[in-house]
Structure formats: structure tokens, C-alpha cells
Design a protein around this motif. Structure first.
Motif, PDB file in Angstrom:
ATOM      1  N   LEU A   1       0.827  -1.202   0.000  1.00 16.46           N
ATOM      2  CA  LEU A   1       0.000   0.000   0.000  1.00 16.46           C
ATOM      3  C   LEU A   1       0.868   1.261   0.000  1.00 16.46           C
ATOM      4  N   SER A   2       1.943   1.238   0.772  1.00 17.94           N
ATOM      5  CA  SER A   2       2.848   2.394   0.811  1.00 17.94           C
ATOM      6  C   SER A   2       3.477   2.658  -0.551  1.00 17.94           C
TER       7      SER A   2
ATOM      8  N   HIS B   1       2.289   1.697  -3.450  1.00 19.75           N
ATOM      9  CA  HIS B   1       1.191   2.098  -4.334  1.00 19.75           C
ATOM     10  C   HIS B   1       0.900   3.593  -4.185  1.00 19.75           C
ATOM     11  N   VAL B   2       0.761   4.061  -2.960  1.00 22.10           N
ATOM     12  CA  VAL B   2       0.459   5.470  -2.710  1.00 22.10           C
ATOM     13  C   VAL B   2       1.636   6.361  -3.126  1.00 22.10           C
TER      14      VAL B   2
ATOM     15  N   THR C   1      -8.950   8.713  -6.782  1.00 25.01           N
ATOM     16  CA  THR C   1      -8.372   9.032  -5.476  1.00 25.01           C
ATOM     17  C   THR C   1      -9.445   9.037  -4.388  1.00 25.01           C
TER      18      THR C   1
END
Length: 153
Positions: free
Chosen positions: A6-7, A9-10, A140
Motif C-alpha cells: 500500500l505504501s 502504491h500510494v 483518489t
């Protein structure tokens, strides 16, 4: 592992998609200024730089859906409606960028060299860029709100 995916990806979304949205948004106005300045080398160089940022970071942006799918798989949300809608909108944004925005930028850039840029073509590019940016904004919001999500947020 999910937090790592997730990190990444963001971070990929911020580092790759952010510059494309900003540079693509600046491009039509830069073309208009360069055309008004008689296509002087400095203004044309600025337009070329914006186009290069869009091209390079759009390729880097491929990491966003790659890590997005990995994160979704790790969270076991691949079948959730909010994610499917996000995937479709991401594909639409990629299509608008690759098939409409980047080719239009190239045509306008080529027209600067020959001294012919159309106000209509520049306005159309600005509209397409707005569509691209709007698609990313909706994605988003979906990533943050996640309607119907059962992951606890």
C-alpha cells in the motif's frame, strides 16, 4: 506485506501521477505563450520539457496499478465494487493520456516549430487534460472513501 504494498502504491501515485497531472495541465497555456512569443527557443524548450515530463512519468505511473493490484489482492478486495470502478476509471485515465493527451501534445509541439498552432486544438487539449485529471480525482476519492469496504475504514 500489505502495508508495504500500500505504501509503494500510494508513493507511486504521488510521485508518478502527480507530475503528469501538473505538467499536462500546464502544457496548453505554455503552448499559447510560446506561440504568442513567436516560438522563441526558450519557450519551446519549456513546452518540450512539459511534454517529456508527461511521457516519462506516464511510464513510471504503470507502477501505480501494478502495486494497486498487489495491494488489493493482499487485502482480498479484488471483487469489491469500489475497486472495480477504480480499475475501470484508471484504465480510462490511462487511455485518455496515452491515446489523446500525449498525441495532441506532440501535434501542438510540432506545430510550434512550423508556427501553426490552433486555438481549437489547444482548447481541446486543455479539455482532455481536465478529463484525465478528473478521472484521477475520482479514483483518489474512491481509494480513500471505499464505499462498502469491509476493511475497517
Amino acid at each position: 506485506m500489505t502495508k508495504f504494498l500500500l505504501s509503494v502504491h500510494v508513493l507511486a501515485a504521488i510521485v508518478a501521477v502527480g507530475p503528469v497531472t501538473v505538467a499536462a495541465s500546464m502544457f496548453p497555456a505554455a503552448v499559447r505563450r510560446a506561440h504568442a512569443a513567436g516560438a522563441d527557443p526558450a519557450s519551446v524548450a519549456g513546452v518540450r520539457l512539459l511534454h517529456r515530463v508527461c511521457r516519462v512519468y506516464s511510464v513510471v505511473g504503470l507502477a501505480v496499478p501494478v502495486f494497486g493490484f498487489a495491494t488489493a489482492s493482499s487485502l482480498r478486495v479484488l471483487g469489491d465494487a469500489w475497486l472495480i470502478v477504480s480499475i475501470v476509471l484508471t484504465a480510462a485515465a490511462a487511455g485518455v493520456l496515452a491515446l489523446l493527451v500525449l498525441p495532441a501534445q506532440e501535434r501542438l509541439l510540432a506545430g510550434l516549430g512550423g508556427g501553426s498552432t490552433s486555438r481549437d486544438a489547444t482548447a481541446r487539449l486543455a479539455m482532455l487534460t481536465g478529463v484525465f485529471n478528473l478521472l484521477w480525482a475520482v479514483v483518489t476519492v474512491l481509494m480513500i472513501v471505499r464505499p462498502g469496504s469491509t476493511t475497517g475504514v
